[in-house]
Design a protein around this motif. Structure first.
Motif, PDB file in Angstrom:
ATOM      1  N   VAL A  68      40.247  67.292  75.194  1.00 14.44           N
ATOM      2  CA  VAL A  68      39.670  66.308  74.149  1.00 14.44           C
ATOM      3  C   VAL A  68      38.176  66.042  73.893  1.00 14.44           C
ATOM      4  O   VAL A  68      37.839  65.804  75.161  1.00 14.44           O
ATOM      5  CB  VAL A  68      40.325  65.027  74.023  1.00 14.44           C
ATOM      6  CG1 VAL A  68      40.399  64.418  72.650  1.00 14.44           C
ATOM      7  CG2 VAL A  68      41.927  65.315  74.365  1.00 14.44           C
ATOM      8  N   GLY A  69      37.573  66.202  72.898  1.00 14.72           N
ATOM      9  CA  GLY A  69      36.172  65.884  72.830  1.00 14.72           C
ATOM     10  C   GLY A  69      35.866  64.453  72.753  1.00 14.72           C
ATOM     11  O   GLY A  69      36.826  63.469  72.900  1.00 14.72           O
ATOM     12  N   ASP A  70      34.730  63.863  72.981  1.00 13.79           N
ATOM     13  CA  ASP A  70      34.137  62.519  72.945  1.00 13.79           C
ATOM     14  C   ASP A  70      34.813  61.834  71.663  1.00 13.79           C
ATOM     15  O   ASP A  70      35.230  60.749  71.825  1.00 13.79           O
ATOM     16  CB  ASP A  70      32.748  62.478  73.140  1.00 13.79           C
ATOM     17  CG  ASP A  70      31.891  63.109  72.141  1.00 13.79           C
ATOM     18  OD1 ASP A  70      31.477  62.445  71.294  1.00 13.79           O
ATOM     19  OD2 ASP A  70      31.851  64.364  72.142  1.00 13.79           O
ATOM     20  N   GLY A  71      34.701  62.337  70.576  1.00  8.32           N
ATOM     21  CA  GLY A  71      35.107  61.892  69.085  1.00  8.32           C
ATOM     22  C   GLY A  71      36.699  61.333  69.575  1.00  8.32           C
ATOM     23  O   GLY A  71      36.965  60.333  69.079  1.00  8.32           O
ATOM     24  N   GLY A  72      37.312  62.260  69.923  1.00  9.82           N
ATOM     25  CA  GLY A  72      38.981  61.963  69.976  1.00  9.82           C
ATOM     26  C   GLY A  72      39.357  61.143  71.174  1.00  9.82           C
ATOM     27  O   GLY A  72      40.312  60.956  71.392  1.00  9.82           O
ATOM     28  N   THR A  73      38.300  61.012  72.089  1.00 12.67           N
ATOM     29  CA  THR A  73      38.514  60.150  73.283  1.00 12.67           C
ATOM     30  C   THR A  73      37.856  58.692  72.941  1.00 12.67           C
ATOM     31  O   THR A  73      38.708  57.605  73.305  1.00 12.67           O
ATOM     32  CB  THR A  73      37.856  60.720  74.619  1.00 12.67           C
ATOM     33  OG1 THR A  73      38.380  61.998  74.654  1.00 12.67           O
ATOM     34  CG2 THR A  73      38.089  59.958  75.765  1.00 12.67           C
ATOM     35  N   TYR A  74      36.602  58.544  72.929  1.00 11.50           N
ATOM     36  CA  TYR A  74      36.042  57.259  72.972  1.00 11.50           C
ATOM     37  C   TYR A  74      36.241  56.685  71.625  1.00 11.50           C
ATOM     38  O   TYR A  74      36.204  55.242  71.829  1.00 11.50           O
ATOM     39  CB  TYR A  74      34.396  57.496  72.711  1.00 11.50           C
ATOM     40  CG  TYR A  74      33.642  57.987  74.158  1.00 11.50           C
ATOM     41  CD1 TYR A  74      32.917  57.282  74.987  1.00 11.50           C
ATOM     42  CD2 TYR A  74      33.949  59.420  74.803  1.00 11.50           C
ATOM     43  CE1 TYR A  74      32.087  57.473  75.856  1.00 11.50           C
ATOM     44  CE2 TYR A  74      33.535  59.748  75.944  1.00 11.50           C
ATOM     45  CZ  TYR A  74      32.576  58.750  76.609  1.00 11.50           C
ATOM     46  OH  TYR A  74      31.895  59.311  77.803  1.00 11.50           O
ATOM     47  N   ASP A  75      36.650  57.237  70.683  1.00  8.79           N
ATOM     48  CA  ASP A  75      36.848  56.410  69.271  1.00  8.79           C
ATOM     49  C   ASP A  75      38.290  56.795  68.838  1.00  8.79           C
ATOM     50  O   ASP A  75      39.041  55.836  68.924  1.00  8.79           O
ATOM     51  CB  ASP A  75      35.798  56.913  68.337  1.00  8.79           C
ATOM     52  CG  ASP A  75      34.267  56.953  68.566  1.00  8.79           C
ATOM     53  OD1 ASP A  75      33.913  56.029  69.368  1.00  8.79           O
ATOM     54  OD2 ASP A  75      33.519  57.690  68.403  1.00  8.79           O
ATOM     55  N   ILE A  76      38.587  57.719  68.136  1.00  7.57           N
ATOM     56  CA  ILE A  76      39.805  57.939  67.320  1.00  7.57           C
ATOM     57  C   ILE A  76      41.012  58.061  68.222  1.00  7.57           C
ATOM     58  O   ILE A  76      41.840  57.530  67.789  1.00  7.57           O
ATOM     59  CB  ILE A  76      39.642  59.145  66.387  1.00  7.57           C
ATOM     60  CG1 ILE A  76      38.302  59.165  65.340  1.00  7.57           C
ATOM     61  CG2 ILE A  76      40.670  59.586  65.844  1.00  7.57           C
ATOM     62  CD1 ILE A  76      38.174  60.253  64.608  1.00  7.57           C
ATOM     63  N   GLY A  77      40.808  58.423  69.543  1.00  5.16           N
ATOM     64  CA  GLY A  77      41.981  58.713  70.235  1.00  5.16           C
ATOM     65  C   GLY A  77      42.173  57.697  71.305  1.00  5.16           C
ATOM     66  O   GLY A  77      42.961  57.702  72.325  1.00  5.16           O
ATOM     67  N   LEU A  78      41.187  56.604  71.195  1.00  7.31           N
ATOM     68  CA  LEU A  78      41.252  55.705  72.331  1.00  7.31           C
ATOM     69  C   LEU A  78      42.606  54.861  72.705  1.00  7.31           C
ATOM     70  O   LEU A  78      42.899  54.550  73.598  1.00  7.31           O
ATOM     71  CB  LEU A  78      40.116  54.520  72.199  1.00  7.31           C
ATOM     72  CG  LEU A  78      39.980  53.603  73.222  1.00  7.31           C
ATOM     73  CD1 LEU A  78      39.445  54.519  74.561  1.00  7.31           C
ATOM     74  CD2 LEU A  78      38.679  52.809  73.134  1.00  7.31           C
ATOM     75  N   GLN A  79      43.039  54.411  71.624  1.00  9.60           N
ATOM     76  CA  GLN A  79      44.437  53.621  71.755  1.00  9.60           C
ATOM     77  C   GLN A  79      45.624  54.408  72.219  1.00  9.60           C
ATOM     78  O   GLN A  79      46.201  53.972  73.172  1.00  9.60           O
ATOM     79  CB  GLN A  79      44.884  53.123  70.259  1.00  9.60           C
ATOM     80  CG  GLN A  79      46.270  52.369  70.088  1.00  9.60           C
ATOM     81  CD  GLN A  79      46.596  51.913  68.734  1.00  9.60           C
ATOM     82  OE1 GLN A  79      46.207  52.468  67.706  1.00  9.60           O
ATOM     83  NE2 GLN A  79      47.320  51.139  68.433  1.00  9.60           N
ATOM     84  N   ALA A  80      45.661  55.680  71.877  1.00  6.56           N
ATOM     85  CA  ALA A  80      46.614  56.702  72.435  1.00  6.56           C
ATOM     86  C   ALA A  80      46.564  56.841  73.774  1.00  6.56           C
ATOM     87  O   ALA A  80      47.282  56.935  74.612  1.00  6.56           O
ATOM     88  CB  ALA A  80      46.753  57.808  71.706  1.00  6.56           C
ATOM     89  N   LEU A  81      45.317  57.051  74.350  1.00  8.51           N
ATOM     90  CA  LEU A  81      44.658  57.249  75.548  1.00  8.51           C
ATOM     91  C   LEU A  81      44.986  55.929  76.424  1.00  8.51           C
ATOM     92  O   LEU A  81      45.675  56.023  77.522  1.00  8.51           O
ATOM     93  CB  LEU A  81      43.115  57.648  75.815  1.00  8.51           C
ATOM     94  CG  LEU A  81      42.497  57.499  77.065  1.00  8.51           C
ATOM     95  CD1 LEU A  81      43.342  58.678  77.984  1.00  8.51           C
ATOM     96  CD2 LEU A  81      41.054  57.866  77.078  1.00  8.51           C
ATOM     97  N   SER A  82      44.751  54.630  75.865  1.00  9.26           N
ATOM     98  CA  SER A  82      44.882  53.596  76.399  1.00  9.26           C
ATOM     99  C   SER A  82      46.502  53.297  76.846  1.00  9.26           C
ATOM    100  O   SER A  82      46.901  53.141  77.835  1.00  9.26           O
ATOM    101  CB  SER A  82      44.453  52.265  75.947  1.00  9.26           C
ATOM    102  OG  SER A  82      44.616  51.077  76.428  1.00  9.26           O
TER     103      SER A  82
END
Length: 264
Positions: A68-82
């Motif tokens: 995953v890129g930074d946009g999908g990690t730091y921002d858009i995907g942060l909730q799912a990652l957490s």
């Protein structure tokens, strides 16, 4: 490098990002392992689901890697990652960080460093870069690490170590992007090495959110050696560079202290 360390028994999950284009769509894929494309925000959730499906079939050997890129990690995907980290789902989440939304036109993300030009920060980003490793390690997951394309042996060891650990794993890799960084393609690895040697992107690993260990000793070069090779920082004045140097020095001091006080 990652797949060589992970092996063929790996399923890769890729959300909307630069790599969704590089890997291609079913049935044609540049990777040699099963690959799942998903929506921008859902990489960690989909990886969790793939892992649960494999275990339901009795397959406990195949590993799942979200890419995953930074946009999908730091921002858009942060909730799912957490959520995946809090559940300690058995997956390896890799963030390849090129410090902006490069695939959609070089817009700033919360990973974009201070002073960097993007199309949405034409005068340079005023805010510091989000510290994703502090967020990740706060979940007390079994393993988290930073790696660099300029140090492939360190990268391989960490990926192999992550593969052998059950539970949630996170690896951050700084990924220079010539179009977005306004840099020369043939300096990609050099820039990655300079990021480490200037202490902007130190290499370390964290076990259980508590044990911090530095894995590569940087040369301690000035940050200007890294910044001056990229057009995205061309608007920086001398006071700006001094401020960035001070921030890097503070971050390095904190990281060194974390490693020194870590329990064995």
């Amino acid at each position: 490098h990652f797949l060589r360390a992970m092996g063929q028994d790996t399923v890769v999950v890729i959300p909307a990002c630069c790599w969704a284009i590089l890997a291609g769509q079913f049935p044609y894929c540049s990777l040699t392992v099963p690959t799942v494309n998903c929506v921008f925000a859902a990489a960690a959730a989909v990886a969790s689901g793939v892992g649960a499906g494999l275990r339901a079939r009795g397959d406990h050997g195949t590993r799942v890697m979200a890419w995953v890129g930074d946009g999908g990690t730091y921002d858009i995907g942060l909730q799912a990652l957490s959520g995946a980290l809090e559940r300690n789902d058995d997956l390896l989440y890799v963030c390849y960080d090129n410090e902006a939304y490069m695939n959609t036109g070089i817009q700033r993300s919360s990973s974009t460093p201070p002073g960097a030009w993007t199309t949405t920060t034409p005068k340079g980003k005023p805010r510091p870069k989000k510290n994703i490793m502090e967020i990740v390690t706060a979940h007390r997951i079994p393993y988290a690490a930073t790696v660099s394309v300029a140090f492939p042996e360190d990268l391989r060891k960490k990926v192999e170590k992550a593969r052998g650990i059950r539970g949630a794993k996170f690896i951050h890799v700084l990924s220079p992007c010539p179009p977005g960084w306004k840099s020369l393609s043939n300096e990609t690895v050099k820039l990655a090495r300079l990021a480490v040697d200037t202490k902007i992107a130190p290499l370390y690993e964290v076990e259980d959110g508590l044990r911090w260990r530095l894995t590569v000793e940087p040369r301690g070069l000035p940050v200007e050696d890294f910044l001056s090779r990229q057009g995205r920082f061309r608007r920086l004045a001398e006071p700006d560079i001094r401020r960035i140097q001070a921030e890097v020095d503070r971050n390095w001091a904190v990281l060194k202290r974390q490693a020194e006080v870590s329990p064995l």
